[in-house]
Design a protein around this motif. Structure first.
Motif, PDB file in Angstrom:
ATOM      1  N   GLU A  45       0.783  -1.173  -0.134  1.00  0.00           N
ATOM      2  CA  GLU A  45      -0.101  -0.022  -0.020  1.00  0.00           C
ATOM      3  C   GLU A  45       0.789   1.318  -0.011  1.00  0.00           C
ATOM      4  OE1 GLU A  45      -3.510   2.169   2.687  1.00  0.00           O
ATOM      5  OE2 GLU A  45      -2.551   0.213   3.121  1.00  0.00           O
ATOM      6  N   ALA A  46       1.998   1.130   0.744  1.00  0.00           N
ATOM      7  CA  ALA A  46       2.733   2.381   0.765  1.00  0.00           C
ATOM      8  C   ALA A  46       3.649   2.797  -0.439  1.00  0.00           C
ATOM      9  CB  ALA A  46       3.826   2.317   1.849  1.00  0.00           C
ATOM     10  N   ARG A  47       3.447   1.990  -1.323  1.00  0.00           N
ATOM     11  CA  ARG A  47       4.244   2.081  -2.621  1.00  0.00           C
ATOM     12  C   ARG A  47       3.334   2.120  -3.833  1.00  0.00           C
ATOM     13  NH1 ARG A  47       8.289  -2.681  -3.135  1.00  0.00           N
ATOM     14  NH2 ARG A  47       8.280  -2.081  -4.975  1.00  0.00           N
ATOM     15  N   PHE A  48       2.225   2.019  -3.475  1.00  0.00           N
ATOM     16  CA  PHE A  48       0.949   2.087  -4.666  1.00  0.00           C
ATOM     17  C   PHE A  48       1.037   3.187  -5.649  1.00  0.00           C
ATOM     18  CE2 PHE A  48      -3.016   2.823  -6.888  1.00  0.00           C
ATOM     19  CZ  PHE A  48      -3.182   1.487  -7.276  1.00  0.00           C
ATOM     20  N   ALA A  49       1.148   4.373  -4.854  1.00  0.00           N
ATOM     21  CA  ALA A  49       1.362   5.686  -5.554  1.00  0.00           C
ATOM     22  C   ALA A  49       2.684   5.762  -6.783  1.00  0.00           C
ATOM     23  CB  ALA A  49       1.388   7.072  -4.798  1.00  0.00           C
ATOM     24  N   GLN A  50       3.546   5.016  -6.215  1.00  0.00           N
ATOM     25  CA  GLN A  50       5.028   4.998  -7.083  1.00  0.00           C
ATOM     26  C   GLN A  50       4.858   3.634  -8.039  1.00  0.00           C
ATOM     27  OE1 GLN A  50       5.335   5.515  -3.501  1.00  0.00           O
ATOM     28  NE2 GLN A  50       4.884   7.518  -4.115  1.00  0.00           N
ATOM     29  N   SER A  51       3.964   3.010  -8.169  1.00  0.00           N
ATOM     30  CA  SER A  51       3.998   1.639  -8.650  1.00  0.00           C
ATOM     31  C   SER A  51       3.315   2.026 -10.452  1.00  0.00           C
ATOM     32  CB  SER A  51       3.041   0.692  -8.223  1.00  0.00           C
ATOM     33  OG  SER A  51       1.611   1.039  -8.341  1.00  0.00           O
ATOM     34  N   ASP A  52       3.648   1.013 -11.393  1.00  0.00           N
ATOM     35  CA  ASP A  52       3.380   1.115 -12.661  1.00  0.00           C
ATOM     36  C   ASP A  52       1.844   0.912 -12.638  1.00  0.00           C
ATOM     37  OD1 ASP A  52       5.818   1.703 -13.430  1.00  0.00           O
ATOM     38  OD2 ASP A  52       6.031  -0.646 -14.276  1.00  0.00           O
ATOM     39  N   ILE A  53       1.201   0.571 -11.700  1.00  0.00           N
ATOM     40  CA  ILE A  53      -0.424   0.455 -11.799  1.00  0.00           C
ATOM     41  C   ILE A  53      -1.167   1.774 -12.030  1.00  0.00           C
ATOM     42  CG2 ILE A  53      -2.357  -0.537 -10.540  1.00  0.00           C
ATOM     43  CD1 ILE A  53      -0.265  -2.446 -11.042  1.00  0.00           C
ATOM     44  N   VAL A  54      -0.453   2.885 -11.622  1.00  0.00           N
ATOM     45  CA  VAL A  54      -0.974   4.060 -11.773  1.00  0.00           C
ATOM     46  C   VAL A  54      -1.125   4.440 -13.316  1.00  0.00           C
ATOM     47  CG1 VAL A  54      -0.759   6.583 -11.142  1.00  0.00           C
ATOM     48  CG2 VAL A  54      -0.417   4.733  -9.424  1.00  0.00           C
ATOM     49  N   LYS A  55       0.035   4.293 -13.996  1.00  0.00           N
ATOM     50  CA  LYS A  55       0.266   4.306 -15.123  1.00  0.00           C
ATOM     51  C   LYS A  55      -0.694   3.612 -16.210  1.00  0.00           C
ATOM     52  CE  LYS A  55       3.390   2.426 -17.545  1.00  0.00           C
ATOM     53  NZ  LYS A  55       4.885   2.324 -18.247  1.00  0.00           N
ATOM     54  N   ASP A  56      -0.955   2.146 -15.702  1.00  0.00           N
ATOM     55  CA  ASP A  56      -1.971   1.309 -16.333  1.00  0.00           C
ATOM     56  C   ASP A  56      -3.292   1.789 -16.279  1.00  0.00           C
ATOM     57  OD1 ASP A  56       0.317  -0.174 -17.138  1.00  0.00           O
ATOM     58  OD2 ASP A  56       0.135  -1.639 -15.343  1.00  0.00           O
ATOM     59  N   ALA A  59      -3.704   4.569 -18.608  1.00  0.00           N
ATOM     60  CA  ALA A  59      -3.771   4.303 -19.922  1.00  0.00           C
ATOM     61  C   ALA A  59      -5.083   3.467 -20.291  1.00  0.00           C
ATOM     62  CB  ALA A  59      -2.387   3.197 -20.264  1.00  0.00           C
ATOM     63  N   MET A  60      -5.799   2.891 -19.543  1.00  0.00           N
ATOM     64  CA  MET A  60      -6.999   2.232 -19.504  1.00  0.00           C
ATOM     65  C   MET A  60      -8.114   3.015 -19.754  1.00  0.00           C
ATOM     66  SD  MET A  60      -7.269  -1.675 -17.868  1.00  0.00           S
ATOM     67  CE  MET A  60      -6.274  -3.014 -18.379  1.00  0.00           C
ATOM     68  N   ALA A  61      -7.979   4.101 -18.803  1.00  0.00           N
ATOM     69  CA  ALA A  61      -9.016   5.268 -18.978  1.00  0.00           C
ATOM     70  C   ALA A  61      -9.048   5.834 -20.212  1.00  0.00           C
ATOM     71  CB  ALA A  61      -9.078   6.165 -17.891  1.00  0.00           C
ATOM     72  N   PRO A 135      -7.841  12.914 -22.296  1.00  0.00           N
ATOM     73  CA  PRO A 135      -6.711  12.214 -21.687  1.00  0.00           C
ATOM     74  C   PRO A 135      -6.217  12.643 -20.609  1.00  0.00           C
ATOM     75  CG  PRO A 135      -6.039  14.154 -23.106  1.00  0.00           C
ATOM     76  CD  PRO A 135      -7.255  14.101 -23.213  1.00  0.00           C
ATOM     77  N   HIS A 136      -5.817  11.391 -19.813  1.00  0.00           N
ATOM     78  CA  HIS A 136      -5.332  11.485 -18.445  1.00  0.00           C
ATOM     79  C   HIS A 136      -4.002  11.659 -18.117  1.00  0.00           C
ATOM     80  CE1 HIS A 136      -9.419  10.869 -16.622  1.00  0.00           C
ATOM     81  NE2 HIS A 136      -9.735  10.243 -17.528  1.00  0.00           N
ATOM     82  N   LEU A 137      -3.353  12.183 -17.422  1.00  0.00           N
ATOM     83  CA  LEU A 137      -1.892  12.545 -17.604  1.00  0.00           C
ATOM     84  C   LEU A 137      -1.261  11.946 -16.309  1.00  0.00           C
ATOM     85  CD1 LEU A 137      -1.837  15.919 -18.901  1.00  0.00           C
ATOM     86  CD2 LEU A 137      -1.768  14.009 -20.197  1.00  0.00           C
ATOM     87  N   SER A 153      -1.546  -5.288 -25.557  1.00  0.00           N
ATOM     88  CA  SER A 153      -1.487  -5.444 -24.057  1.00  0.00           C
ATOM     89  C   SER A 153      -0.477  -4.519 -23.744  1.00  0.00           C
ATOM     90  CB  SER A 153      -1.233  -7.156 -23.907  1.00  0.00           C
ATOM     91  OG  SER A 153      -0.143  -7.334 -24.851  1.00  0.00           O
ATOM     92  N   ASP A 154       0.123  -3.844 -24.329  1.00  0.00           N
ATOM     93  CA  ASP A 154       1.319  -2.848 -24.015  1.00  0.00           C
ATOM     94  C   ASP A 154       0.913  -1.524 -23.538  1.00  0.00           C
ATOM     95  OD1 ASP A 154       3.147  -5.036 -24.315  1.00  0.00           O
ATOM     96  OD2 ASP A 154       3.507  -4.415 -26.548  1.00  0.00           O
ATOM     97  N   THR A 155       1.507  -0.792 -22.575  1.00  0.00           N
ATOM     98  CA  THR A 155       1.358   0.571 -22.515  1.00  0.00           C
ATOM     99  C   THR A 155       2.348   1.390 -22.932  1.00  0.00           C
ATOM    100  OG1 THR A 155      -0.007  -0.161 -20.519  1.00  0.00           O
ATOM    101  CG2 THR A 155       0.652   2.239 -20.455  1.00  0.00           C
TER     102      THR A 155
END
Length: 411
Positions: A45-56, A59-61, A135-137, A153-155
């Protein structure tokens, strides 16, 4: 009703994501696509904001929406096994939604989180809506904002021409939505004669409609009844009905048990008039809602507040559990008679104050965006703000019918 990319690829009907669906995806070796991404586990949880999940997520949005499923192992981008996704408690979910709001510009609204439990390892699905704000940045490489985009399947990152096209699409969609909302408003108003009585009109349209399913005819009564209960709770109906000026609820004036069919909609018409009250409401298959109400020759601040409460309660009820439901609303007061509108300011005891308020010949329609997925308390804050925008136009500073929090328990 939830319907995701995973439902579509597995040929499943709308509904919750089940453990069997995850098992089927693994057994079929379902591949990642532009709207489906496998992840082995949640990051800390503490690293969620710095993870690639945010970019993913961004990208989906930016690419029409999709699903990120945690708890699935992949090889060559195909699901090959399951593992424990990790615990997603309320605190982690709040972090996820906060990051979607603060680390992505503009924020992604309406994210749906599905906890998938059963006999096997836990899985988590994060469903990203098709966002009208693309677009979301996101912050890239610590020095610039960029817009990610799904390419199969790539971002990848949007180029200048991609950004230009995305912004053009956003602005065009905003203009189209405003035009549709205006058409709905005019259509609702045509049912009334504002030269004879003051008419209140409310129309709402989801910014993104997750489903356009035809509701059964008998569902309209349930929507109306639940919306009335919520609005009656907001206005403390049981107490106020005993006062000198009891509250009149527009939803009381419609008959939801015999709605008429229309073009992809149901319309509940006025029941027998009570004290000259007349109203109708329309619920569209795409989640749009309209409510019209004849307030009479003279109106009170309570009337306006209760109309706003009934209308926005019905909007929330129609949205139900749909993910990604931000709703554009428009509320107006129509009057074309020879004299200025008189609005009596009411106090909390249902009594009229000494002097009425006037607003001349025009009332500025109130436009707003509300999130029907907000917690009840947060949504109610929006209801009160919109009601204030309406009564302020009469020189009335506060609310008297929509009670201030904390609210009494709803029974």
């Amino acid at each position: 009703m939830l319907f995701t990319s995973l439902h579509r690829y597995l040929g499943e009907a709308p509904g919750p994501i089940t453990e069997q669906m995850i098992d089927d995806a693994v057994s079929q070796g379902l591949p990642e696509t532009g709207d489906l991404d496998w992840k082995s586990a949640l990051p800390p949880e503490a690293r969620f904001a710095q993870s690639d999940i945010v970019k993913d997520m961004a990208a989906m949005a930016n690419s029409g929406g999709g699903s990120i499923v945690f708890g699935v192992e992949e090889t060559n981008k195909r699901a090959v096994g399951r593992q424990e996704a990790g615990e997603l408690n309320e605190g982690y979910e709040r972090t996820l939604r906060r990051v979607a709001y603060t680390a992505i510009t503009p924020p992604i609204r309406g994210i749906h989180v599905e906890r998938i439990t059963g006999d096997g390892p836990r899985a988590i699905a994060v469903v990203i809506p098709d966002s009208p704000d693309a677009p979301h940045l996101v912050y890239r490489d610590g020095h610039s904002f960029s817009a990610p985009l799904r390419n199969d399947s790539d971002t990848e990152w949007m180029r200048e021409r991609d950004l230009e096209a995305a912004y053009r699409t956003r602005f065009s969609a905003t203009a189209d939505a405003a035009e549709v909302l205006g058409t709905m408003y005019a259509e609702c108003l045509r049912a009334y004669d504002p030269s004879k009585a003051i008419v209140l009109i409310g129309v709402a349209r989801p910014r993104h409609s997750p489903s356009k399913t035809r509701r059964p005819r008998n569902a309209i009564a349930g929507l109306r009844d639940e919306a009335w209960k919520r609005s009656a709770h907001w206005t403390n109906f049981d107490l106020r009905r005993s006062l000198s000026k009891p509250l009149n609820h527009p939803l009381d004036a419609v008959d939801p048990y015999a709605p008429r069919t229309g073009l992809r909609r149901w319309t509940a018409l006025a029941a027998d008039a009570v004290g000259g009250i007349s109203a109708h409401t329309t619920v569209h298959d795409d989640g749009s809602v309209s409510l019209g109400w004849v307030g009479g020759a003279i109106i009170t601040s309570d009337d306006i507040e209760v109309f706003v409460g009934d209308f926005l309660s019905l909007v929330r009820e129609v949205a139900g559990s749909d993910a990604g439901t931000d709703v554009e609303i428009q509320i107006g007061l129509e009057w074309s008679g020879p004299a200025d509108v008189i609005c009596h300011e009411m106090d909390s005891n249902g009594r009229s104050r000494a002097a009425p308020s006037l607003f001349g010949r025009t009332f500025t329609r109130v436009h707003a965006t509300v999130s029907t997925q907000d917690a009840e308390e947060r949504y109610y804050e929006d209801v009160r703000t919109i009601a204030l925008d309406c009564v302020n136009q009469f020189g009335i500073r506060g609310l008297s019918a929509l009670m201030e929090p904390p609210l009494p328990p709803r029974r």
